[in-house]
Motif scaffolding. Structure first.
Motif, mmCIF file in Angstrom:
data_model
loop_
_atom_site.group_PDB
_atom_site.id
_atom_site.type_symbol
_atom_site.label_atom_id
_atom_site.label_comp_id
_atom_site.label_asym_id
_atom_site.label_seq_id
_atom_site.Cartn_x
_atom_site.Cartn_y
_atom_site.Cartn_z
ATOM 1 N N ASP A 50 0.745 -1.182 -0.035
ATOM 2 C CA ASP A 50 0.036 -0.031 0.027
ATOM 3 C C ASP A 50 0.682 1.282 -0.151
ATOM 4 O O ASP A 50 1.566 1.351 0.901
ATOM 5 C CB ASP A 50 -0.955 -0.215 1.238
ATOM 6 N N ASP A 51 0.945 1.928 -1.118
ATOM 7 C CA ASP A 51 1.799 3.139 -1.474
ATOM 8 C C ASP A 51 1.390 4.231 -0.327
ATOM 9 O O ASP A 51 2.297 5.174 -0.217
ATOM 10 C CB ASP A 51 1.738 3.624 -2.551
ATOM 11 N N THR A 52 0.098 4.109 0.326
ATOM 12 C CA THR A 52 -0.062 5.253 1.410
ATOM 13 C C THR A 52 0.380 4.834 2.810
ATOM 14 O O THR A 52 0.220 5.674 3.730
ATOM 15 C CB THR A 52 -1.527 5.765 1.122
ATOM 16 N N ALA A 53 0.493 3.359 3.028
ATOM 17 C CA ALA A 53 0.921 3.102 4.289
ATOM 18 C C ALA A 53 2.359 2.520 4.190
ATOM 19 O O ALA A 53 3.142 2.539 5.371
ATOM 20 C CB ALA A 53 0.223 1.671 4.534
ATOM 21 N N ASN A 54 3.209 2.382 3.245
ATOM 22 C CA ASN A 54 4.624 2.027 3.046
ATOM 23 C C ASN A 54 5.429 3.400 3.384
ATOM 24 O O ASN A 54 5.387 4.291 2.646
ATOM 25 C CB ASN A 54 4.959 1.831 1.684
ATOM 26 N N PRO A 55 5.986 3.329 4.646
ATOM 27 C CA PRO A 55 6.830 4.636 5.031
ATOM 28 C C PRO A 55 8.032 4.752 4.232
ATOM 29 O O PRO A 55 8.280 6.223 4.092
ATOM 30 C CB PRO A 55 7.211 4.161 6.407
ATOM 31 N N MET A 57 7.630 5.257 1.095
ATOM 32 C CA MET A 57 6.931 6.097 0.196
ATOM 33 C C MET A 57 7.293 7.555 0.644
ATOM 34 O O MET A 57 7.264 8.518 -0.179
ATOM 35 C CB MET A 57 5.650 5.868 -0.264
ATOM 36 N N LEU A 58 7.330 7.961 1.816
ATOM 37 C CA LEU A 58 7.721 9.211 2.359
ATOM 38 C C LEU A 58 9.256 9.921 1.883
ATOM 39 O O LEU A 58 9.115 10.957 1.410
ATOM 40 C CB LEU A 58 7.628 9.164 3.853
ATOM 41 N N PHE A 59 10.111 8.741 1.561
ATOM 42 C CA PHE A 59 11.201 9.125 1.285
ATOM 43 C C PHE A 59 11.369 9.193 -0.243
ATOM 44 O O PHE A 59 12.072 10.126 -0.766
ATOM 45 C CB PHE A 59 12.281 8.085 1.547
ATOM 46 N N GLN A 61 8.937 10.237 -1.974
ATOM 47 C CA GLN A 61 8.427 11.655 -2.230
ATOM 48 C C GLN A 61 9.400 12.634 -1.712
ATOM 49 O O GLN A 61 9.426 13.851 -2.604
ATOM 50 C CB GLN A 61 6.985 11.939 -1.234
ATOM 51 N N LEU A 62 10.125 12.693 -0.822
ATOM 52 C CA LEU A 62 11.054 13.556 -0.557
ATOM 53 C C LEU A 62 12.331 13.411 -1.596
ATOM 54 O O LEU A 62 12.826 14.627 -1.962
ATOM 55 C CB LEU A 62 11.795 13.058 0.804
ATOM 56 N N GLU A 65 11.400 15.691 -4.521
ATOM 57 C CA GLU A 65 11.561 16.942 -4.260
ATOM 58 C C GLU A 65 13.051 17.464 -4.638
ATOM 59 O O GLU A 65 13.254 18.454 -5.401
ATOM 60 C CB GLU A 65 11.250 17.363 -2.887
ATOM 61 N N ARG A 130 19.978 11.517 4.911
ATOM 62 C CA ARG A 130 18.356 11.530 4.413
ATOM 63 C C ARG A 130 18.375 11.849 2.897
ATOM 64 O O ARG A 130 17.536 11.069 2.252
ATOM 65 C CB ARG A 130 17.741 12.367 5.340
ATOM 66 N N TYR A 206 12.713 0.007 4.187
ATOM 67 C CA TYR A 206 12.232 0.692 5.444
ATOM 68 C C TYR A 206 12.079 -0.476 6.477
ATOM 69 O O TYR A 206 11.144 -1.321 6.442
ATOM 70 C CB TYR A 206 10.872 1.454 5.196
ATOM 71 N N THR A 212 13.467 3.722 10.130
ATOM 72 C CA THR A 212 13.819 4.830 9.024
ATOM 73 C C THR A 212 14.194 3.951 7.676
ATOM 74 O O THR A 212 14.242 2.796 7.898
ATOM 75 C CB THR A 212 15.041 5.694 9.468
#
Lengths: 262, 106
Positions: A50-55, A57-59, A61-62, A65, A130, A206, A212
């Motif tokens: 799940d791409d909105t539960a897999n932490p 994916m936060l990275f 997204q980062l 940026e 990071r 992760y 992390t």
């Protein structure tokens, strides 16, 4: 109209056969290799999928940026040269590789840092920072679902052979080799934990224990400390050699980056 | 550096129960761990997470140092009217992140 329906029909057939082929590659009779994902509980597998539960994916997204942010003396961003990150499809599946003009292999993190120092003329990113993890995750995510395909570069062979030697060599106070756990005893329990087959299918991962994202290098250091050996220095070539060997060992397996592991 | 992933349905039937899931990048430093120099790393956590539906509070959560990094919160709400769900995280060191998602109720 008929042509359109025919097109849709073809697409369905294609998708169905593709799904079938995937299923066979994962569970098929001949390939007995197991990705770490298959040894995790259902909850963690769901979390990874799940791409909105897999932490991780936060990275990713980062990393997205950072991809578009100008950096270094060149004043250029990754996107200025490479364009969309879609140009990075399949890249993570073939690293480590020998970059143009060099004679030793680098891993994906190393390649990104090389681009940063040589082309962006920016400062080198430290291991496990990071920024470096985020960029690596962003690039590796593009290869999700790609089979691992190490390049057919004959110059890699000696490095891979040295990696295999390291894999087989006993070391540390516990006098264990990687192979003793991950080849001979994979699937059995070490305390309450299933010993995985150690296929690098999800890096950067992760890891819940780390809270992390971390690279394969960090994972290898973790294992080295576990057998009470002294981990190689962060910039040691040994990690890349082991990575080369492991990627060859996992040839054809599906990349899952960013993976979630317990 | 606000980095949030929200999973909420774009549409919902009137009166149905919807699940809203929110994941945020945050170290959740406990304030009990010594750093490499032996000194305690100051506490840096999210203290509060609140959710509103068209301005009305529907969920409120107090967080503690025992919650792991990058907290993932999932909760349910009854979809009574179309509108915006506002999510707000506040915490130590002036941490404030707000995120909005629109849900159309039919």
């Amino acid at each position: 109209m008929i042509a359109r329906h025919f097109g849709i029909g073809l697409a369905i057939v294609f998708i169905a056969s593709y799904a079938l082929a995937q299923g066979m590659a994962d569970k098929g009779g001949t390939d007995k290799r197991r990705s770490g994902t298959q040894d995790m509980g259902g909850v963690l597998q769901k979390m990874q999928d799940d791409d909105t539960a897999n932490p991780g994916m936060l990275f990713v997204q980062l990393g997205g940026e950072l991809w578009g942010k100008a950096s270094g003396a060149s004043g250029k961003s990754c996107a200025d040269c490479h364009g969309s990150v879609a140009s990075m499809k399949g890249v993570a599946a073939r690293y480590p590789a020998i970059p143009k003009g060099a004679d030793a292999p680098v891993d994906l993190e190393g390649r990104i840092d090389l681009c940063r120092t040589a082309n962006q003329r920016a400062g080198s990113l430290t291991s496990e920072s990071r920024e470096l993890l985020a960029l690596t995750a962003y690039v590796a995510h593009q290869s999700r679902g790609f089979p691992i395909t190490p390049p057919d570069d004959p110059r890699l062979a000696p490095f891979r052979a040295r990696g295999e030697k390291l894999w087989q060599a006993r070391q540390g106070q516990l006098n264990l080799s990687c192979a003793i756990c991950h080849d001979d005893n994979a699937g059995k329990k070490l305390a309450g934990v299933t010993i995985p087959e150690a296929h690098p299918t999800g890096y950067p991962i992760y890891r819940l224990e780390w809270q992390t994202l971390g690279s394969l290098k960090r994972r290898l250091r973790n294992c080295l400390a576990g057998i009470r050996a002294e981990p190689y220095a962060y910039d040691a070539p040994e990690y890349v050699m082991l990575d080369l060997f492991l990627m060859d060992r996992a040839r054809g397996m599906m990349l899952e980056s960013p993976g979630v592991r317990p | 550096m606000a980095n949030v992933l929200v999973n909420a349905p774009k549409t919902a039937k009137r009166g149905s129960i919807v699940e809203i899931k929110a994941l945020i990048l945050h170290p959740m430093e406990t304030g009990f761990r010594p750093g490499p120099n032996g000194r305690i790393i100051p506490r840096n956590i999210i203290e509060r997470f609140t959710a509103t539906w068209n301005g009305t509070e529907i969920f409120d959560m107090e967080m503690s140092p025992a919650i792991a990094a990058n907290p993932f919160v999932s909760f349910f709400a009854v979809a009574s009217e179309s509108g915006t769900v506002g999510l707000r995280w506040t915490g130590d060191e002036g941490f404030v992140v707000e995120e909005r998602v629109a849900i159309a109720v039919e």
